[in-house]
Motif scaffolding. Sequence first.
Motif, PDB file in Angstrom:
ATOM      1  N   ILE A 155     172.540  21.461 109.770  1.00 58.78           N
ATOM      2  CA  ILE A 155     173.377  22.008 108.680  1.00 58.78           C
ATOM      3  C   ILE A 155     174.832  21.652 108.942  1.00 58.78           C
ATOM      4  O   ILE A 155     175.204  21.311 110.077  1.00 58.78           O
ATOM      5  N   GLY A 156     175.661  21.717 107.898  1.00 62.92           N
ATOM      6  CA  GLY A 156     177.088  21.379 108.037  1.00 62.92           C
ATOM      7  C   GLY A 156     177.226  19.935 108.477  1.00 62.92           C
ATOM      8  O   GLY A 156     176.592  19.033 107.912  1.00 62.92           O
ATOM      9  N   GLY A 157     177.998  19.710 109.520  1.00 63.40           N
ATOM     10  CA  GLY A 157     178.207  18.342 110.001  1.00 63.40           C
ATOM     11  C   GLY A 157     176.937  17.681 110.502  1.00 63.40           C
ATOM     12  O   GLY A 157     176.859  16.448 110.582  1.00 63.40           O
ATOM     13  N   LYS A 213     174.702  20.390 117.418  1.00 69.18           N
ATOM     14  CA  LYS A 213     175.559  20.157 118.583  1.00 69.18           C
ATOM     15  C   LYS A 213     175.520  21.367 119.519  1.00 69.18           C
ATOM     16  O   LYS A 213     175.333  21.243 120.713  1.00 69.18           O
ATOM     17  N   SER A 214     175.656  22.548 118.935  1.00 69.92           N
ATOM     18  CA  SER A 214     175.685  23.765 119.760  1.00 69.92           C
ATOM     19  C   SER A 214     174.289  24.168 120.224  1.00 69.92           C
ATOM     20  O   SER A 214     174.131  24.793 121.266  1.00 69.92           O
ATOM     21  N   GLY A 215     173.298  23.816 119.434  1.00 70.65           N
ATOM     22  CA  GLY A 215     171.933  24.260 119.745  1.00 70.65           C
ATOM     23  C   GLY A 215     171.741  25.749 119.511  1.00 70.65           C
ATOM     24  O   GLY A 215     170.744  26.325 119.948  1.00 70.65           O
ATOM     25  N   THR A 217     172.733  27.229 116.213  1.00 70.02           N
ATOM     26  CA  THR A 217     172.956  27.546 114.798  1.00 70.02           C
ATOM     27  C   THR A 217     171.707  28.180 114.189  1.00 70.02           C
ATOM     28  O   THR A 217     170.625  27.590 114.191  1.00 70.02           O
ATOM     29  N   THR A 220     169.468  26.266 111.656  1.00 69.70           N
ATOM     30  CA  THR A 220     168.743  25.122 112.209  1.00 69.70           C
ATOM     31  C   THR A 220     167.601  25.580 113.113  1.00 69.70           C
ATOM     32  O   THR A 220     166.489  25.035 113.040  1.00 69.70           O
ATOM     33  N   ARG A 271     181.850  17.811 111.797  1.00 66.17           N
ATOM     34  CA  ARG A 271     182.150  17.095 110.548  1.00 66.17           C
ATOM     35  C   ARG A 271     182.634  15.670 110.793  1.00 66.17           C
ATOM     36  O   ARG A 271     182.805  14.902 109.853  1.00 66.17           O
ATOM     37  N   GLN A 353     183.398  19.404 103.345  1.00 63.57           N
ATOM     38  CA  GLN A 353     183.398  19.980 104.692  1.00 63.57           C
ATOM     39  C   GLN A 353     184.493  19.350 105.546  1.00 63.57           C
ATOM     40  O   GLN A 353     185.276  20.026 106.204  1.00 63.57           O
ATOM     41  N   GLU A 357     187.171  22.215 106.003  1.00 60.28           N
ATOM     42  CA  GLU A 357     186.976  22.858 107.303  1.00 60.28           C
ATOM     43  C   GLU A 357     188.086  22.417 108.274  1.00 60.28           C
ATOM     44  O   GLU A 357     188.415  23.131 109.212  1.00 60.28           O
ATOM     45  N   GLN A 496     187.237  25.517 113.587  1.00 60.79           N
ATOM     46  CA  GLN A 496     186.820  26.114 112.317  1.00 60.79           C
ATOM     47  C   GLN A 496     186.509  27.591 112.510  1.00 60.79           C
ATOM     48  O   GLN A 496     185.420  28.050 112.226  1.00 60.79           O
ATOM     49  N   VAL A 499     184.848  30.139 109.883  1.00 62.18           N
ATOM     50  CA  VAL A 499     183.426  30.281 109.514  1.00 62.18           C
ATOM     51  C   VAL A 499     182.736  31.349 110.370  1.00 62.18           C
ATOM     52  O   VAL A 499     181.569  31.660 110.142  1.00 62.18           O
ATOM     53  N   LYS A 503     179.319  34.833 109.958  1.00 58.37           N
ATOM     54  CA  LYS A 503     178.138  34.737 110.838  1.00 58.37           C
ATOM     55  C   LYS A 503     177.934  36.066 111.571  1.00 58.37           C
ATOM     56  O   LYS A 503     176.812  36.555 111.703  1.00 58.37           O
TER      57      LYS A 503
HETATM   58  O1  LIG Z   1     175.677  21.164 114.881  1.00 58.20           O
HETATM   59  P1  LIG Z   1     175.733  22.650 114.933  1.00 58.20           P
HETATM   60  O2  LIG Z   1     176.232  23.154 116.248  1.00 58.20           O
HETATM   61  O3  LIG Z   1     174.394  23.253 114.590  1.00 58.20           O
HETATM   62  O4  LIG Z   1     176.788  23.153 113.865  1.00 58.20           O
HETATM   63  C1  LIG Z   1     176.608  22.969 112.487  1.00 58.20           C
HETATM   64  C2  LIG Z   1     177.855  23.260 111.695  1.00 58.20           C
HETATM   65  O5  LIG Z   1     178.261  24.602 111.851  1.00 58.20           O
HETATM   66  C3  LIG Z   1     179.678  24.693 111.863  1.00 58.20           C
HETATM   67  O6  LIG Z   1     180.061  25.006 113.163  1.00 58.20           O
HETATM   68  C4  LIG Z   1     180.206  25.712 110.908  1.00 58.20           C
HETATM   69  O7  LIG Z   1     179.475  26.882 110.927  1.00 58.20           O
HETATM   70  C5  LIG Z   1     180.153  23.323 111.469  1.00 58.20           C
HETATM   71  O8  LIG Z   1     181.432  23.033 111.897  1.00 58.20           O
HETATM   72  C6  LIG Z   1     179.082  22.465 112.056  1.00 58.20           C
HETATM   73  O9  LIG Z   1     179.107  21.190 111.497  1.00 58.20           O
END
Ligand SMILES: O=P(O)(O)OC[C@H]1O[C@](O)(CO)[C@@H](O)[C@@H]1O
Length: 527
Positions: A155-157, A213-215, A217, A220, A271, A353, A357, A496, A499, A503
């Motif tokens: 999602i997002g980027g 990226k964060s693992g 979200t 996701t 992004r 975005q 963002e 960002q 956002v 959450k």
């Molecule tokens: O790739 P991730 O860590 O799941 O993040 C997804 C998206 O969520 C955000 O952090 C915003 O909630 C965006 O900047 C990012 O692209």
Amino acid sequence: MVSWKDFDSLSSYETLQSLKNHVDVKKELSGENGAERVRKYNCEMAAGLNYNYASKEVDEVVLKALQELSDEAQLTEKFEELYNGAIINTGENRLVLHHLARNQLGKDVVVDGVNKREFYVSQQKKAADFANKVHNGEIVNENGEPFTTVVQIGIGGSDLGPRALYIALENWAKANQTFKMEARFISNVDPDDAAAVLNATDLAHALFIVVSKSGTTLETLTNEQFVKDALIQAGLDPSKHMLAVTSETSPLAKSPDYLTAVFMDDYIGGRYSSVSAVGGMVLSLAFGPEVFAQILEGMAKEDQLATNKNILENPDLLDALIGVYERNVQGYPVTAVLPYSQALARFPAHLQQCDMESNGKSVNRFGQPIHYVTGPVIFGEPGTNGQHSFYQLLHQGTDIISLQFVGFKNSQIGKDVNIENSTSQQKLNANVAAQIVAFACGKEDTNQNKNFEGGRPSSIIIGEQLTPAALGALLAHFENKIMFQGFVWNLNSFDQEGVQLGKVLAKKVLSGNSDGALKVYADLLNI
Ligand SMILES: O=P(O)(O)OC[C@H]1O[C@](O)(CO)[C@@H](O)[C@@H]1O
């Protein structure tokens, strides 16, 4: 050393304020020098694109003031600092290295003994090797059959950029015999999103890329489980169908449940990650690594142009500065991105975005309040569809909306029809030319309902065809434009925090701890 100052503390800020309404674009474009102006106010981009700004409210005086702003704010010097590894993301104390993923600019940046350029390139190569093995049948499903579809979960980027790029090149790749696999995308936590994609997918022959990226979200991770359940119900082993793109420190990186894991890191913001492994994996699977490499090449060439101190030879910087003039001097609140190309249907969504963002901020890069407006609202749709939808407001509404057109001389597929002495491609492009002049010059009518004031500024980026390289140049152009605008506004364009609050409150609702208005809204929504 560069110095970071608020925009309104610069002397060029004052100069620019004195130039409000300095140029009457209606007069300029409809006057005797109008044709010459269209030929002259043009700046070459990479991959054969051109940025034409003849219908913007600029002249030699405004352009000189914008050059002074660029010099005083040290915009290209700040770009240089960025790609050479300075801590530009002050909010998160991070470097900003997405340009290194294009493998061109600057010095090698080494962090904790890791050469970052080599790291990004190695991950792109890992994605390319994986894609090649899928294409040549070395990696197959449980029954030894080829994979035919790839589904990205993110999602997002981790969705918008890769999805926009995929849609942009799907028809081109088919027409040029480089199309390898169909790609689909699951992003929303709305269960109908995943269910609809899965219903339309032959699960036995599908690969699923979990991209985060964060693992961490929520959307996701929920959709990953949705897909795993569907695979298990279909009698398939998820670990033979799923792979991950994430950072090495994320919870996903440690999981043994994937065919492979490809990595990115915190120095590439979500992004800005479309051409890291985040987009590299799905695009290499869909079109082949060679096509992905052509996108990177277009980006690298555009990045190179963005280093030029002369704003008239630097399309990304020039576009950024004209945008600043429109926002902070002319006071326009919105920018519409209007591609006359169906392939760019999701490109404006990606730019929403990328831009909002990044530059939707009210404090400077040191966390202090600022006293001028920053990023505009971005929206857009392809033309000519938009003409039959929201252009009414653009032509005759009470706000002036800054307009950014994109057009190509040739279609991607090449099939066309000739009706009433013109092809569809000619009709498409006749419309964009007509719109630019209609917006700028207007048309007087004694019936006020039919009167067009004009004076509505626009630019257009024109290319031969939307190829991978042209798409790369276009993407880099907008990324760099947003970066330069953030520099002018003295923002940290690379975090960002805005956002986060939503959450946190959503988690509160889901854990049953909400109260007051939040609880009533939750009850109304049957949670
Ligand atoms: O790739 P991730 O860590 O799941 O993040 C997804 C998206 O969520 C955000 O952090 C915003 O909630 C965006 O900047 C990012 O692209």
